[in-house]
Design an enzyme around this catalytic site. Structure first.
Site, PDB file in Angstrom:
ATOM      1  N   GLY A 180       0.474  -1.043  -0.051  1.00  0.00           N
ATOM      2  CA  GLY A 180       0.010   0.275   0.240  1.00  0.00           C
ATOM      3  C   GLY A 180       0.743   1.274   0.098  1.00  0.00           C
TER       4      GLY A 180
ATOM      5  N   HIS B 274       3.340   5.331   2.565  1.00  0.00           N
ATOM      6  CA  HIS B 274       4.927   4.572   3.375  1.00  0.00           C
ATOM      7  C   HIS B 274       6.537   5.140   3.324  1.00  0.00           C
ATOM      8  CE1 HIS B 274       2.303   2.457   5.817  1.00  0.00           C
ATOM      9  NE2 HIS B 274       2.116   1.661   4.969  1.00  0.00           N
TER      10      HIS B 274
ATOM     11  N   HIS C  69       0.577   0.847   9.557  1.00  0.00           N
ATOM     12  CA  HIS C  69      -0.699   1.615   9.825  1.00  0.00           C
ATOM     13  C   HIS C  69      -1.559   1.856  11.200  1.00  0.00           C
ATOM     14  CE1 HIS C  69       0.613  -1.482   6.730  1.00  0.00           C
ATOM     15  NE2 HIS C  69       0.372  -0.493   6.051  1.00  0.00           N
TER      16      HIS C  69
END
Lengths: 335, 335
Positions: A55, A58, A220
């Site tokens: 995802g 980051h 997260h």
């Protein structure tokens, strides 16, 4: 919401266009949707391809490590969400240079499920793949269930080691073994001081009290194992290093790679203050830091906090760490 | 206070020890107090020395640019405070390799006063110095009183240009002229979304409303010229570039260096979203970006926000930007 963007739903699209405009000479997208990012230059025939996926939110993880000496390709997901199996498949196909492809990624459910499908699919066409999962976050699960642990900043060391092994033209099994050795020898822990804000949500996803920190929090915002009053830099590092060393069992004469990683909003000054304590802790036990990595390597948007990764070294791992690398966010010129 | 440190009064001391432990192979302190930071390797005899100085809290500015191809030395002050004239003098003396020393620093009262004294003092011993002040922040004073403007992130381009000119073994006047040309061709503006916290104060030094941004704010929180509702990334960049171009008067065929600098807490994703808009704005006018610099180059602790620097290029400035450099926070390997 104290952020720079246009429409929340365009956040990743606009970021990918920024990547293309900024690093067009080094990187290229294989697809119109800009989710499959590759090195602009061709890898030599017979080199093992190395891909990752994950995802967004980051940076520099994951896509920032595509480049010479590290990754060949990266599939880009939405914020904190796995990319699709189909895009992973496209990435793997583009990174097969005739010697197979190592899929090296963090141990998250969606990424694992999608990589499984992608690998199965390319297998029908005779592309050999190996999957190596990064599980360096020791507070995400106890040692007895270490296979459930998540991957955090330590994956950057794994990218570096695998990339250098592939550059030596080793076969797929050996490149995978090098990555696995790095991962076996490595542990990470994160400490969060403040949450981050997802653009499509618009407010912090959890709360940490003004005078508290959360030890073991994931990138997260997965809850940590301990909420406590904010510790001093020295106490923080001592807590993390003691936990890490329960598993690594470092002793006099050992050499270690140390990564002091900022999660987003922590000033570089404070990463150096933390590193000072880590250095002193290690040196007082006769353990020698090698090529310290201090900065933002794997973040969680604008989360304040830091993570510490320690990797026990041998000559092979040192050689791989020392090897040259040049990506938009990681350069090693053999200083 | 969501920060990592030990005692507030030890913040800079502990950071400097961290620097020493982390970069001991590349850098060394000349003094016991660790305020005079030098390159570990010796510069060739006859090279112009380049030094800077300034308060802490802006990493990588200032000390992060000490290294091959950029600075020879840096004097380190307390948070947001000028170092002493005496420490600047020690730095200048250590960086005189027989061809004089360029003092290249931001236009702040304390730094200017102390560098004046330091230069006068070393002059008695026959060390030639030139002072070049960085004044790239166009919102800190109108064009008619441009000599009052502050120095912000653009100083990194000035360090790079001067460092490359000195590496060509040019005489002091020519190295100073190269830096002055870079500065003449360059303008910066910052936009702040949130304040920062000084460890010895323990709370934000000013307030920006939740839905507002401050255009033109300085890197110590000096007020900007306009507080407004948060703009989109595209509108933000348009506002900044239009202001910058009122003075730079860029047109079709021009080439520019662009720096999109994060002030501390702004995710890299958002710097890329901002860069996307800058790239499009420039390209639509036939202006070509060269070697974009995107990341944290000059920060203000954990301030959320960004600054944009644009430098109009000619062949000489391009050559200097392209030249190799290797410092703990800036590496150019001629990609």
């Amino acid at each position: 919401m104290k952020k720079f963007f246009n429409n929340p739903s365009d956040y990743v699209k606009d970021m990918c266009e920024g990547i293309e405009y900024a690093f067009g000479g080094q990187l290229r997208f294989a697809d119109r949707e800009k989710r499959v990012l590759l090195r602009a230059s061709h890898a030599p025939k017979g080199k093992v391809g190395i891909v990752t996926a994950g995802g967004s939110g980051h940076l520099p993880v994951f896509l920032g490590y595509v480049g010479a000496g590290m990754l060949d390709g990266c599939t880009i997901g939405n914020i904190f969400a796995s990319p699709s199996a189909q895009k992973m498949e496209e990435t793997i196909r583009a990174c097969d240079f005739g010697a197979g492809v190592l899929c090296l990624y963090g141990n998250y459910g969606g990424d694992r499920m999608n990589f499984e499908m992608a690998c199965e699919s390319v297998g029908f066409d005779g592309i050999e793949t190996r999957q190596v999962l990064v599980r360096d976050d020791i507070f995400s699960s106890p040692q007895e269930t270490a296979e459930k642990r998540r991957g955090v900043a330590g994956m950057v060391f794994a990218f570096k080691v695998a990339g250098a092994a592939a550059d030596q033209m080793l076969p797929l099994a050996s490149v995978a073994a090098a990555a696995e050795k790095a991962l076996r020898n490595m542990r990470s822990i994160g400490v969060a001081l403040s949450p981050c804000i997802l653009p499509e949500v618009g407010k912090p996803s959890f709360i940490i009290a003004d005078d508290e920190m959360e030890i073991g929090m994931g990138i997260h915002g997965e809850p940590g194992i301990q909420t406590c009053k904010i510790l001093s830099a020295e106490e923080t590092i001592q807590t993390l290093l003691e936990k890490i060393n329960e598993e690594l069992c470092l002793g006099e004469g050992d050499e270690v790679a140390v990564m002091l990683n900022g999660l987003g909003a922590t000033p570089m000054e404070e990463l150096l203050i933390l590193y000072r304590s880590a250095f002193k802790w290690l040196m007082s036990r006769g353990i020698k830091p090698f090529m310290p990595h201090i900065g933002e390597f794997a973040t969680s948007m604008e989360m304040a906090g830091a993570s510490l990764t320690v990797m026990k070294l041998d000559e092979e791992l040192k050689t791989y760490l020392r090897a040259p690398a040049c990506t938009p966010f990681y350069t090693n010129v053999n200083k």
